[in-house]
Design an enzyme around this catalytic site. Sequence first.
Site, PDB file in Angstrom:
ATOM      1  N   GLY A  28      44.814  78.987  47.547  1.00 22.24           N
ATOM      2  CA  GLY A  28      43.682  79.040  48.479  1.00 22.24           C
ATOM      3  C   GLY A  28      43.973  80.014  49.596  1.00 22.24           C
ATOM      4  N   ASN A  29      43.204  79.953  50.647  1.00 22.32           N
ATOM      5  CA  ASN A  29      43.461  80.803  51.808  1.00 22.32           C
ATOM      6  C   ASN A  29      42.989  80.090  53.068  1.00 22.32           C
ATOM      7  OD1 ASN A  29      40.640  81.775  52.551  1.00 22.32           O
ATOM      8  ND2 ASN A  29      40.732  82.371  50.396  1.00 22.32           N
ATOM      9  N   ARG A  30      43.191  80.717  54.219  1.00 26.87           N
ATOM     10  CA  ARG A  30      43.017  80.026  55.489  1.00 26.87           C
ATOM     11  C   ARG A  30      41.607  80.105  56.051  1.00 26.87           C
ATOM     12  NH1 ARG A  30      48.423  79.809  58.103  1.00 26.87           N
ATOM     13  NH2 ARG A  30      47.368  79.919  60.109  1.00 26.87           N
ATOM     14  N   SER A  31      40.649  80.594  55.287  1.00 29.02           N
ATOM     15  CA  SER A  31      39.283  80.669  55.815  1.00 29.02           C
ATOM     16  C   SER A  31      38.782  79.277  56.180  1.00 29.02           C
ATOM     17  CB  SER A  31      38.358  81.271  54.757  1.00 29.02           C
ATOM     18  OG  SER A  31      37.013  81.139  55.171  1.00 29.02           O
ATOM     19  N   ALA A  94      35.849  84.156  52.041  1.00 30.48           N
ATOM     20  CA  ALA A  94      37.124  84.795  51.723  1.00 30.48           C
ATOM     21  C   ALA A  94      37.410  84.469  50.259  1.00 30.48           C
ATOM     22  CB  ALA A  94      38.223  84.272  52.630  1.00 30.48           C
TER      23      ALA A  94
END
Length: 222
Positions: A28-31, A94
């Site tokens: 995943g990512n930090r969005s 994102a």
Amino acid sequence: MSAPLAGRRVLVTAGPTYEDLDPVRFLGNRSSGKMGFAVAAAAVAAGADVVLVAGPVHLPTPDGAHRIDVRSAAQMHAAVFSALPADVYVGAAAVADFTPAGVATSKIKKRPGEDGLTLQLVRTRDILADVAAHAARPRVVVGFAAETDDVDANARHKLAAKGVDVIAANRVGIAGSGFEGDDNLLVVHDAARSHRLGPDSKSAVATALVALIAGRLAQEMP
Ligand code: CTP
């Protein structure tokens, strides 16, 4: 209240995507989704009919927006294309650029003696570029660029490379801008010029971005 987007359909993506590796793990990512949700709320406030395609976030749906929840980049791509046509597309999500080549059906276990693991990833489809190249292209296509370095040069490159009308760039990894906070500073680029929106709350920055989009749309589709 003025409604510069009355009668217009606005499609917004927001949040991260999660790319599953196995039944318990994902990339995943930090969005946080906050910027995209703020854009959706601002578009509703401007009178638009708003579809919000959201990755996995825990945020309340802006009043009046129609929300479609998705998890992966592939699901987001499908949801966006099934929600077209629209007058405006804002790709604030994102989206993962790479996804595991396959999803293990059972939990990946470490084996005795194994001191590393190599994951094979494949490219995802670029939703923004595909929307911009679509036969039923929205009149105004807006992308976001989250960058750590050379923000303006990278954003201007993305404008041309993805065939979009506007790129809203933000620097990530500094206080007061980017993914997780409530404030943001965007530098908005189109073919002719660049200018700053903020620093201000994501809500105020989103309202300014939506006003800019509405102005552009009114010029192109009076
Ligand atoms: N985007 C998309 N689909 C993808 C990847 C990105 O629609 N598979 C969109 C995002 O929603 C955003 C824009 O492309 O509007 C910019 O994404 P970003 O990750 O900043 O840039 P990339 O194009 O992935 O380029 P790079 O990784 O080289 O920065």
